[in-house]
Scaffold this motif. Structure first.
Motif, PDB file in Angstrom:
ATOM      1  N   ARG A   7      35.099  28.669  37.916  1.00 54.73           N
ATOM      2  CA  ARG A   7      33.889  29.438  38.210  1.00 54.73           C
ATOM      3  C   ARG A   7      32.907  29.437  37.057  1.00 54.73           C
ATOM      4  NH1 ARG A   7      34.989  35.320  35.987  1.00 54.73           N
ATOM      5  NH2 ARG A   7      37.096  34.934  35.282  1.00 54.73           N
TER       6      ARG A   7
ATOM      7  N   GLY B 132      38.449  27.324  42.713  1.00 53.52           N
ATOM      8  CA  GLY B 132      37.874  26.353  41.780  1.00 53.52           C
ATOM      9  C   GLY B 132      37.470  27.038  40.491  1.00 53.52           C
TER      10      GLY B 132
ATOM     11  N   SER C 283      32.226  29.742  42.434  1.00 53.88           N
ATOM     12  CA  SER C 283      32.970  28.486  42.367  1.00 53.88           C
ATOM     13  C   SER C 283      32.906  27.841  43.739  1.00 53.88           C
ATOM     14  CB  SER C 283      34.423  28.728  41.940  1.00 53.88           C
ATOM     15  OG  SER C 283      35.117  29.458  42.942  1.00 53.88           O
TER      16      SER C 283
ATOM     17  N   ASN D 179      29.846  35.500  39.929  1.00 51.09           N
ATOM     18  CA  ASN D 179      30.825  34.467  39.616  1.00 51.09           C
ATOM     19  C   ASN D 179      30.884  33.530  40.814  1.00 51.09           C
ATOM     20  OD1 ASN D 179      32.462  35.513  37.059  1.00 51.09           O
ATOM     21  ND2 ASN D 179      31.861  37.243  38.333  1.00 51.09           N
TER      22      ASN D 179
ATOM     23  N   VAL E  43      32.931  30.223  46.871  1.00 52.74           N
ATOM     24  CA  VAL E  43      33.672  31.465  46.609  1.00 52.74           C
ATOM     25  C   VAL E  43      32.896  32.258  45.563  1.00 52.74           C
ATOM     26  CG1 VAL E  43      35.810  32.430  45.706  1.00 52.74           C
ATOM     27  CG2 VAL E  43      35.885  30.385  47.147  1.00 52.74           C
TER      28      VAL E  43
ATOM     29  N   SER F  83      33.958  42.986  42.515  1.00 52.24           N
ATOM     30  CA  SER F  83      34.416  42.634  43.871  1.00 52.24           C
ATOM     31  C   SER F  83      35.516  41.586  43.810  1.00 52.24           C
ATOM     32  CB  SER F  83      33.252  42.111  44.717  1.00 52.24           C
ATOM     33  OG  SER F  83      33.113  40.714  44.554  1.00 52.24           O
ATOM     34  N   GLU F  84      36.286  41.515  44.869  1.00 48.12           N
ATOM     35  CA  GLU F  84      37.200  40.401  45.063  1.00 48.12           C
ATOM     36  C   GLU F  84      36.359  39.154  45.343  1.00 48.12           C
ATOM     37  OE1 GLU F  84      40.911  40.306  45.391  1.00 48.12           O
ATOM     38  OE2 GLU F  84      40.394  41.950  44.025  1.00 48.12           O
ATOM     39  N   PRO F  85      36.921  37.965  45.145  1.00 44.39           N
ATOM     40  CA  PRO F  85      36.134  36.751  45.428  1.00 44.39           C
ATOM     41  C   PRO F  85      36.068  36.484  46.936  1.00 44.39           C
ATOM     42  CG  PRO F  85      38.279  36.156  44.524  1.00 44.39           C
ATOM     43  CD  PRO F  85      38.213  37.659  44.520  1.00 44.39           C
TER      44      PRO F  85
HETATM   45  P1  ADP Z   1      36.124  38.592  33.771  1.00 46.23           P
HETATM   46  O1  ADP Z   1      36.469  39.985  33.386  1.00 46.23           O
HETATM   47  O2  ADP Z   1      36.481  37.559  32.771  1.00 46.23           O
HETATM   48  O3  ADP Z   1      34.703  38.443  34.192  1.00 46.23           O
HETATM   49  P2  ADP Z   1      37.572  38.937  36.263  1.00 46.23           P
HETATM   50  O4  ADP Z   1      38.906  38.422  36.605  1.00 46.23           O
HETATM   51  O5  ADP Z   1      37.438  40.400  36.075  1.00 46.23           O
HETATM   52  O6  ADP Z   1      37.027  38.164  35.011  1.00 46.23           O
HETATM   53  O7  ADP Z   1      36.609  38.457  37.409  1.00 46.23           O
HETATM   54  C1  ADP Z   1      35.311  38.819  37.483  1.00 46.23           C
HETATM   55  C2  ADP Z   1      34.744  38.444  38.832  1.00 46.23           C
HETATM   56  O8  ADP Z   1      34.903  37.064  39.085  1.00 46.23           O
HETATM   57  C3  ADP Z   1      35.392  39.138  40.010  1.00 46.23           C
HETATM   58  O9  ADP Z   1      34.365  39.590  40.851  1.00 46.23           O
HETATM   59  C4  ADP Z   1      36.202  38.067  40.696  1.00 46.23           C
HETATM   60  O10 ADP Z   1      36.255  38.262  42.072  1.00 46.23           O
HETATM   61  C5  ADP Z   1      35.406  36.841  40.376  1.00 46.23           C
HETATM   62  N1  ADP Z   1      36.174  35.611  40.336  1.00 46.23           N
HETATM   63  C6  ADP Z   1      37.319  35.380  39.679  1.00 46.23           C
HETATM   64  N2  ADP Z   1      37.710  34.092  39.835  1.00 46.23           N
HETATM   65  C7  ADP Z   1      36.757  33.498  40.596  1.00 46.23           C
HETATM   66  C8  ADP Z   1      36.573  32.153  41.086  1.00 46.23           C
HETATM   67  N3  ADP Z   1      37.422  31.184  40.826  1.00 46.23           N
HETATM   68  N4  ADP Z   1      35.476  31.928  41.827  1.00 46.23           N
HETATM   69  C9  ADP Z   1      34.583  32.884  42.091  1.00 46.23           C
HETATM   70  N5  ADP Z   1      34.709  34.138  41.654  1.00 46.23           N
HETATM   71  C10 ADP Z   1      35.793  34.449  40.908  1.00 46.23           C
END
Ligand code: ADP
Ligand code: MG
Ligand code: ZN
Length: 512
Positions: free
Chosen positions: A237, A235, A225, A223, A31, A182-184
């Motif tokens: 990340r 999971g 995981s 990011n 992911v 982006s979304e994950p």
């Molecule tokens: P932060 O601001 O702490 O970096 P965000 O929630 O804004 O955290 O997330 C940043 C990025 O991480 C986004 O692109 C989101 O899709 C991705 N992301 C969040 N959780 C996960 C995960 N468990 N695994 C992979 N990517 C993730």
């Protein structure tokens, strides 16, 4: 393969020896969510009148505002807001009223000790990017913020730890950025690469950026995981920084997936941390753990009012914005004609050429040449290869001369080899295709002359010829090669083949 046996050792370290990177592991799903920082192509910085330009002498485009001197006040650059709205539109986002916050942290690249950014009320939310393979990635947000200064750590490692000293350039401090989160939704290094490649093309097409990753105009954090197949929960990340090319992005993501799977399979637990992509070692390395993560203590920026992007302002901002790459690829495929369109599916060579041509902004050249009568597939191919190899030369290539070059080849007046050479010269020095061909002695042999050469070659090789007549199709290439040698490449390959086939058919018809 199972590496479960090594659990006691590996569980203590984050570095269980990784599986083969880039190979999907059965039973696991990766992911990935990407954060892409995009520097906006404005004349001036986000909150002051300093020049926004890459490559200036360090610390020459600075003023009290971007140096964070006490008493200075930010004034919002409306052009930056307009480019952010263009990005929002291009990514099919909802464009909303937004508020700036102060993101507090102490680091020499940020002289105010806070970065002005958008936090819980960003300008663009809930968008989507469609990729060339038919998949689609959700865009959580695309918000405005200012860039930091640029630090250079001088020493062997190039990193702050162990550096002899560090240099800081504040020309970049206050440069407008849009951060696209982006979304994950991404599932592999390859898809991550495709996403950034498409995103870059969209951002360039929207006029927001020059897209130069090597100059830091686009910067990617990944990011990553992993989870067992069928599991819904995400999971833990890791965030990988320092991905400054598409190639290192794909490699780093694949490395990270392999590392995490191996770690969990050997009984370990992934720790949430920030990691750094080490290009020379081809691996990610820990940078800081969650415990060391900054607490940014966001609060609303009191010196700036909210941005209200009214309908009229939005309409003005996006006026003149050209079609996005997906639409431009469609147009190109349409121009190829019905038969080619069927052969241009994702993964085909033709599709790759279409993607390349649009990515390099050569689609208008191709469409215009086709409009003038050039053969569409040949035009596409020469654009995706020879023209792409010398992009600076495009300025020397008029649509008209490009069309004439293609038509010389299509009509058999130049062989493929000759046409490529002529085109390379047109790109390097400019000039007329017919003149260049003449100057190089490139005229294709007249068909009367060609028939004579082919007959001569055939007569001097009776053994090989009888094999061809008896049905050995492969040996025809031997004859084509001989004719090419004899004519020093002046013969047109297709015409040679046609003449050879004609001779064979007639010798079959009258066997004596
Ligand atoms: P932060 O601001 O702490 O970096 P965000 O929630 O804004 O955290 O997330 C940043 C990025 O991480 C986004 O692109 C989101 O899709 C991705 N992301 C969040 N959780 C996960 C995960 N468990 N695994 C992979 N990517 C993730
Ligand atoms: Mg982040
Ligand atoms: Zn300034």
């Amino acid at each position: 393969m199972s590496v479960g046996q090594t659990s006691s050792k590996a569980s203590k370290s984050q570095d269980a020896s990784p599986r083969q990177p880039g190979v999907p592991v059965s039973g696991w799903e990766a992911v990935i969510g990407l954060e892409v920082h995009c520097e906006l192509l404005t004349e001036t910085k986000l909150f002051c009148g300093c020049r926004n330009r890459f490559g200036d002498e360090p610390n020459t485009s600075v003023c009290p505002v971007c140096l964070g001197l006490p008493g200075s006040l930010p004034v919002l650059n409306s052009r930056a807001v307009e480019l952010a709205m263009r990005i929002g539109t291009a990514l099919q986002c909802e464009i909303r009223p937004s508020v700036f916050h102060r993101k507090n942290y102490f680091y020499p690249d940020m002289p105010k000790d806070y970065q002005i950014s958008q936090y819980d009320e960003p300008i663009n939310v809930n968008g989507r990017l469609d990729l060339p393979d038919g998949t689609s990635v959700g865009i959580t947000r695309a918000h405005l913020e200012e860039d930091t200064g640029k630090t250079t750590h001088v020493g062997e490692s190039g990193r702050i730890s162990g550096a002899e000293y560090s240099l800081v350039d504040y020309n970049r401090a206050g440069v407008p950025l849009v951060e696209i989160v982006s979304e994950p939704d991404i599932r592999s290094g390859q898809q991550a690469r495709m996403y950034v490649s498409e995103l870059r093309a969209v951002l360039v097409a929207s006029g927001a950026t020059d897209g130069r990753m090597e100059e830091g105009s686009l910067r990617v954090d990944a990011n990553v995981s992993v989870r067992r197949s069928g599991v819904q929960d995400l999971g833990t990340r890791c965030e990988v920084k320092n991905l400054n090319s598409l190639r290192s992005l794909a490699k780093a993501v694949d490395f990270e997936i392999a590392r995490q799977v191996a770690l969990i399979e050997s009984g370990g637990v992934v720790a949430q941390e920030t990691r750094h992509w080490n290009e020379s070692a081809s691996k990610t390395m820990p940078l800081r753990s969650k415990e060391e993560a900054f607490d940014y203590r966001y609060f609303p920026e009191p010196d700036l009012v909210p941005i209200i992007p009214g309908d009229q302002w939005q309409a003005e901002a996006i006026a003149g914005m050209g079609p996005m790459p997906a639409r431009r690829r469609e147009r190109l495929v349409d121009a190829l004609g019905e038969e080619a369109a069927g052969a241009a599916g994702f993964g085909s060579g033709l599709h790759d050429q279409v993607v390349t041509v649009v990515e390099l902004g050569l689609d208008a050249l191709v469409l215009d040449a086709v409009q003038l009568g050039a053969d569409p597939r040949l035009t596409l191919s020469r654009a995706a290869n020879e023209v792409a190899a010398n992009l600076e030369g495009v300025a020397r290539l008029s649509v008209d001369s490009f069309e004439r070059l293609i038509s010389l080849e299509a009509k058999g007046k130049l062989s493929a080899t000759q046409a490529k050479a002529v085109l390379s010269e047109m790109l390097a020095k400019g000039g007329d295709p017919t003149d260049i061909a003449k100057a190089r002695g490139f005229e294709v042999l007249a068909s009367s002359e060609l028939a004579g050469v082919v007959a001569g070659v055939v007569n001097s090789r009776p053994k090989e010829w009888s094999r061809f007549v008896d049905g050995d199709e492969k040996i025809v290439q031997f004859f084509v090669g001989q004719v090419m040698k004899e004519t020093r490449g002046k013969a047109d390959g297709k015409a040679v083949l046609a003449e050879l086939n004609r001779l064979r058919d007639s010798s079959k018809a009258s066997p004596d």
